[in-house]
Design an enzyme around this catalytic site. Structure first.
Site, PDB file in Angstrom:
ATOM      1  N   THR A  78      46.615  41.025  24.167  1.00  0.00           N
ATOM      2  CA  THR A  78      45.248  40.531  24.950  1.00  0.00           C
ATOM      3  C   THR A  78      45.359  38.876  25.262  1.00  0.00           C
ATOM      4  O   THR A  78      46.595  38.164  25.287  1.00  0.00           O
ATOM      5  CB  THR A  78      44.239  40.755  23.897  1.00  0.00           C
TER       6      THR A  78
ATOM      7  N   LYS B 163      48.996  38.592  28.520  1.00  0.00           N
ATOM      8  CA  LYS B 163      49.370  39.871  28.919  1.00  0.00           C
ATOM      9  C   LYS B 163      50.353  39.924  30.283  1.00  0.00           C
ATOM     10  O   LYS B 163      50.943  40.755  30.710  1.00  0.00           O
ATOM     11  CB  LYS B 163      47.836  40.430  29.739  1.00  0.00           C
TER      12      LYS B 163
ATOM     13  N   ALA C  60      37.058  39.169  41.340  1.00  0.00           N
ATOM     14  CA  ALA C  60      38.373  39.537  41.613  1.00  0.00           C
ATOM     15  C   ALA C  60      39.509  39.042  40.817  1.00  0.00           C
ATOM     16  O   ALA C  60      40.407  38.670  41.114  1.00  0.00           O
ATOM     17  CB  ALA C  60      38.634  38.734  43.125  1.00  0.00           C
ATOM     18  N   GLY C  61      38.972  38.802  39.556  1.00  0.00           N
ATOM     19  CA  GLY C  61      39.960  38.277  38.573  1.00  0.00           C
ATOM     20  C   GLY C  61      40.665  39.456  37.874  1.00  0.00           C
ATOM     21  O   GLY C  61      40.841  40.541  38.432  1.00  0.00           O
TER      22      GLY C  61
ATOM     23  N   ARG D 296      33.205  34.861  44.829  1.00  0.00           N
ATOM     24  CA  ARG D 296      32.967  33.282  45.439  1.00  0.00           C
ATOM     25  C   ARG D 296      34.290  32.708  45.958  1.00  0.00           C
ATOM     26  O   ARG D 296      34.123  32.305  47.319  1.00  0.00           O
ATOM     27  CB  ARG D 296      32.991  32.353  44.125  1.00  0.00           C
ATOM     28  N   THR D 297      35.381  33.103  45.334  1.00  0.00           N
ATOM     29  CA  THR D 297      36.427  32.325  46.104  1.00  0.00           C
ATOM     30  C   THR D 297      37.371  33.460  46.941  1.00  0.00           C
ATOM     31  O   THR D 297      37.742  34.519  46.437  1.00  0.00           O
ATOM     32  CB  THR D 297      37.698  32.090  45.144  1.00  0.00           C
TER      33      THR D 297
ATOM     34  N   GLU E 259      39.819  33.450  48.999  1.00  0.00           N
ATOM     35  CA  GLU E 259      41.533  33.884  48.654  1.00  0.00           C
ATOM     36  C   GLU E 259      41.587  34.925  47.646  1.00  0.00           C
ATOM     37  O   GLU E 259      42.733  35.694  47.786  1.00  0.00           O
ATOM     38  CB  GLU E 259      42.119  32.523  48.288  1.00  0.00           C
ATOM     39  N   LYS E 260      41.151  34.757  46.506  1.00  0.00           N
ATOM     40  CA  LYS E 260      41.304  35.445  45.471  1.00  0.00           C
ATOM     41  C   LYS E 260      41.079  36.893  45.676  1.00  0.00           C
ATOM     42  O   LYS E 260      41.436  37.995  45.441  1.00  0.00           O
ATOM     43  CB  LYS E 260      40.451  35.208  44.272  1.00  0.00           C
TER      44      LYS E 260
ATOM     45  N   GLY F 105      30.480  47.512  29.297  1.00  0.00           N
ATOM     46  CA  GLY F 105      31.945  47.454  29.332  1.00  0.00           C
ATOM     47  C   GLY F 105      32.335  48.156  27.760  1.00  0.00           C
ATOM     48  O   GLY F 105      33.683  48.190  27.788  1.00  0.00           O
TER      49      GLY F 105
HETATM   50  P1  ATR Z   1      38.825  38.162  34.108  1.00  0.00           P
HETATM   51  O1  ATR Z   1      40.208  38.000  33.558  1.00  0.00           O
HETATM   52  O2  ATR Z   1      37.813  38.416  32.704  1.00  0.00           O
HETATM   53  O3  ATR Z   1      38.315  38.911  35.232  1.00  0.00           O
HETATM   54  P2  ATR Z   1      38.967  35.595  35.712  1.00  0.00           P
HETATM   55  O4  ATR Z   1      40.472  36.302  36.071  1.00  0.00           O
HETATM   56  O5  ATR Z   1      38.889  34.335  35.070  1.00  0.00           O
HETATM   57  O6  ATR Z   1      38.585  36.573  34.440  1.00  0.00           O
HETATM   58  O7  ATR Z   1      37.875  36.233  36.789  1.00  0.00           O
HETATM   59  C1  ATR Z   1      36.648  35.716  36.612  1.00  0.00           C
HETATM   60  C2  ATR Z   1      35.834  36.280  37.900  1.00  0.00           C
HETATM   61  O8  ATR Z   1      34.735  36.079  37.632  1.00  0.00           O
HETATM   62  C3  ATR Z   1      36.208  35.624  38.870  1.00  0.00           C
HETATM   63  O9  ATR Z   1      36.379  36.594  40.096  1.00  0.00           O
HETATM   64  C4  ATR Z   1      35.348  34.672  39.324  1.00  0.00           C
HETATM   65  O10 ATR Z   1      35.084  34.150  40.765  1.00  0.00           O
HETATM   66  P3  ATR Z   1      36.132  33.298  41.407  1.00  0.00           P
HETATM   67  O11 ATR Z   1      37.409  33.737  41.672  1.00  0.00           O
HETATM   68  O12 ATR Z   1      35.262  32.695  42.640  1.00  0.00           O
HETATM   69  O13 ATR Z   1      36.398  32.037  40.316  1.00  0.00           O
HETATM   70  C5  ATR Z   1      34.216  35.233  38.624  1.00  0.00           C
HETATM   71  N1  ATR Z   1      33.019  34.221  38.350  1.00  0.00           N
HETATM   72  C6  ATR Z   1      33.183  33.271  37.374  1.00  0.00           C
HETATM   73  N2  ATR Z   1      32.134  32.645  37.299  1.00  0.00           N
HETATM   74  C7  ATR Z   1      31.395  32.964  38.377  1.00  0.00           C
HETATM   75  C8  ATR Z   1      29.924  32.470  38.884  1.00  0.00           C
HETATM   76  N3  ATR Z   1      29.286  31.628  38.188  1.00  0.00           N
HETATM   77  N4  ATR Z   1      29.681  33.229  40.054  1.00  0.00           N
HETATM   78  C9  ATR Z   1      30.275  34.220  40.595  1.00  0.00           C
HETATM   79  N5  ATR Z   1      31.262  34.666  40.143  1.00  0.00           N
HETATM   80  C10 ATR Z   1      31.908  33.996  39.195  1.00  0.00           C
END
Ligand code: ATR
Length: 297
Positions: free
Chosen positions: A69, A73, A134-135, A158-159, A161-162, A253
């Protein structure tokens, strides 16, 4: 006298940092007991500098399987003899199986999300799926959605590119449906049958927030059939609470967590667990989880 374990007990575990709050030991020991396996599963907190030594040591000790975890990973992929295609595609491994040549790596997050959809009666084929985030969590969800032939996948992040990177990953699966990337302010101009929160908004410091705050009204959600959250602490996020009020069916989840664990168990023991049994295990683990969290979840 403790006679649960003996000289034939197979040992399994989970590696991460932190690991103290992991639900996997309870989940895996419950499943092993229900399936009459002579097995034990323990948590191992491993520092960043010791990941390689931990994997090599676990292998030497004959630990039959490991879950991996956060935050290892990806790192762990350097110490395996083979990695299955799905895990390679996602670029993350959460399950190791002991073999004669070394540990083989798998990713059961996609299988877990798939089983969660099956058991909750969610059909993805020909549906419009909107994915928030998109994480890492979004990767598995979007690939399963593509594999199940969604008509359309809309990635909201939000981002940008991701999100574009995730779109590329989805297209690399051979997905032939429509896929697009939008920002939050564009959500209301798009329709969705299934809406999935794969962001971290709704837990931890963002517990009182929803990623939809300020972006959609009741009309938008009235047309959504299912709202799914990858979060399970709190048990019902603000996102799911609002969705439920708007008449959507909701899934949190916890199912993904349980079914990715069951998929790891299936790989380790080379056994299939029927959906009816998986559902019974989910129900009893959910009851326990809610009880021990003292209403805090
Ligand atoms: P995980 O592995 O749990 O998916 P991560 O890779 O850090 O964690 O991804 C977190 C996701 O939550 C991302 O898509 C992030 O958006 P950004 O790519 O723009 O950072 C999103 N996220 C986190 N905080 C946010 C917020 N306040 N509003 C909208 N999206 C958010």
């Amino acid at each position: 006298m403790v006679d649960i374990y003996n000289g034939h007990t197979d040992v399994y575990g989970i590696i991460g940092n932190p690991i103290e709050h992991s639900f996997s030991p309870i989940l895996q020991n419950t499943v092993a007991s229900a399936m009459s396996e002579n097995a034990s599963y323990l948590p191992f907190r491993v520092d960043n500098d010791n990941v390689e030594a931990a994997i090599k040591g676990a292998y030497a000790l004959g630990i039959r399987g490991l879950n991996i975890t956060v935050p290892y990973k990806k790192t762990v992929m350097n110490y395996l003899c083979d990695i299955d295609d799905t895990a390679k595609m996602i670029g993350a491994v959460n399950t190791l199986k002991w073999t004669e040549n070394g540990y083989v790596g798998y990713n059961t997050d996609i299988l877990g999300f798939g089983k969660s959809c099956d058991i909750n009666g969610i059909r993805i084929k020909d549906k419009k799926v909107m994915l928030l985030g998109a994480g890492g969590a979004a990767n598995a969800v979007s690939i399963l959605t593509a594999n199940r032939d969604a008509e359309k996948i809309i990635i909201v992040n939000r981002t940008k590119e991701k999100a574009e990177k995730l779109k590329k990953l989805v297209l690399s699966t051979g997905y032939s449906g429509e896929i697009k990337v939008i920002g939050y302010s564009d959500i209301k101009n798009n329709a969705a049958d299934i809406l999935i929160n794969a962001t971290s908004v709704g837990m931890g410091k963002d517990r009182d927030n929803s990623p939809l705050d300020g972006y959609v009204d009741t009309d938008f959600l009235n047309n959504v059939s299912y709202c799914i959250d990858v979060i399970y602490i709190p048990w019902e996020t603000k996102f799911l609470r609002y969705a439920k009020e708007c008449g959507c069916k909701t899934v949190n989840g916890f199912d993904m967590l349980i079914f990715q664990g069951i998929a790891s168990f299936e790989i380790w023991h080379e056994r299939h667990i029927e959906n009816s049994t998986a559902k019974e295990l989910r129900d009893s683990l959910a009851k326990y989880f809610i009880e021990v969290s003292g209403g805090q979840c």
